[in-house]
Design a protein around this motif. Structure first.
Motif, PDB file in Angstrom:
ATOM      1  N   GLU A 190       1.188   6.053  -1.484  1.00  0.00           N
ATOM      2  CA  GLU A 190      -0.088   6.755  -1.709  1.00  0.00           C
ATOM      3  C   GLU A 190      -0.084   8.164  -1.145  1.00  0.00           C
ATOM      4  O   GLU A 190      -0.709   9.067  -1.696  1.00  0.00           O
ATOM      5  N   GLU A 191       0.634   8.366  -0.043  1.00  0.00           N
ATOM      6  CA  GLU A 191       0.621   9.660   0.650  1.00  0.00           C
ATOM      7  C   GLU A 191       1.817  10.550   0.309  1.00  0.00           C
ATOM      8  O   GLU A 191       1.925  11.654   0.843  1.00  0.00           O
ATOM      9  N   TYR A 211       1.163   2.601   1.920  1.00  0.00           N
ATOM     10  CA  TYR A 211       0.683   3.849   2.510  1.00  0.00           C
ATOM     11  C   TYR A 211       1.621   4.998   2.141  1.00  0.00           C
ATOM     12  O   TYR A 211       1.178   6.077   1.733  1.00  0.00           O
TER      13      TYR A 211
END
Length: 119
Positions: free
Chosen positions: A20-21, A17
């Motif tokens: 990806e962010e 996560y």
């Protein structure tokens, strides 16, 4: 100690996560854990600290919301809490039946990831 493998999957998901962010750092992770997972809080926290080393989650705090085991009697449909470690606790307090359906206690969710966003 199944906590290590469970937490390993949590750390992988949190790191994925974060990548990806574009997250600079993870400061906290909140889990919701049902009683059927039968985890030990201290072991979960130690495994998290160990497995998060060298990742964006190093130093993050692990928070856990624990959910009790709740079952529904198949006979009279009463809903009540049972103890995952005590078989006799499955007996319905209203009618004594032992046949139940699980209403709550299987959950395992990453509820929240607290982050410091990168530039």
């Amino acid at each position: 100690m199944h906590e290590m493998s469970i937490v390993g999957n949590v750390v992988k998901a949190v790191v994925m996560y974060a990548e990806e962010e574009g997250v600079e750092r993870v400061t906290g992770v909140t889990l919701t854990v049902g009683a059927l997972h039968d985890v030990v809080d201290d072991l979960m926290e130690r495994a998290f600290r160990f497995l998060a080393r060298g990742t964006v989650a190093e130093g993050a705090t692990l928070h856990m919301n624990k959910l009790a085991l709740k079952v529904r009697c198949r006979n009279c449909h009463a809903v009540y809490e049972a103890n995952v470690r005590v078989r006799d606790s499955l007996a319905c307090p209203d009618c004594g039946n032992h046949e139940v359906d699980i209403v709550q206690g299987r959950e395992f969710l990453i509820e929240n990831i607290e982050v410091v966003q990168g530039a």
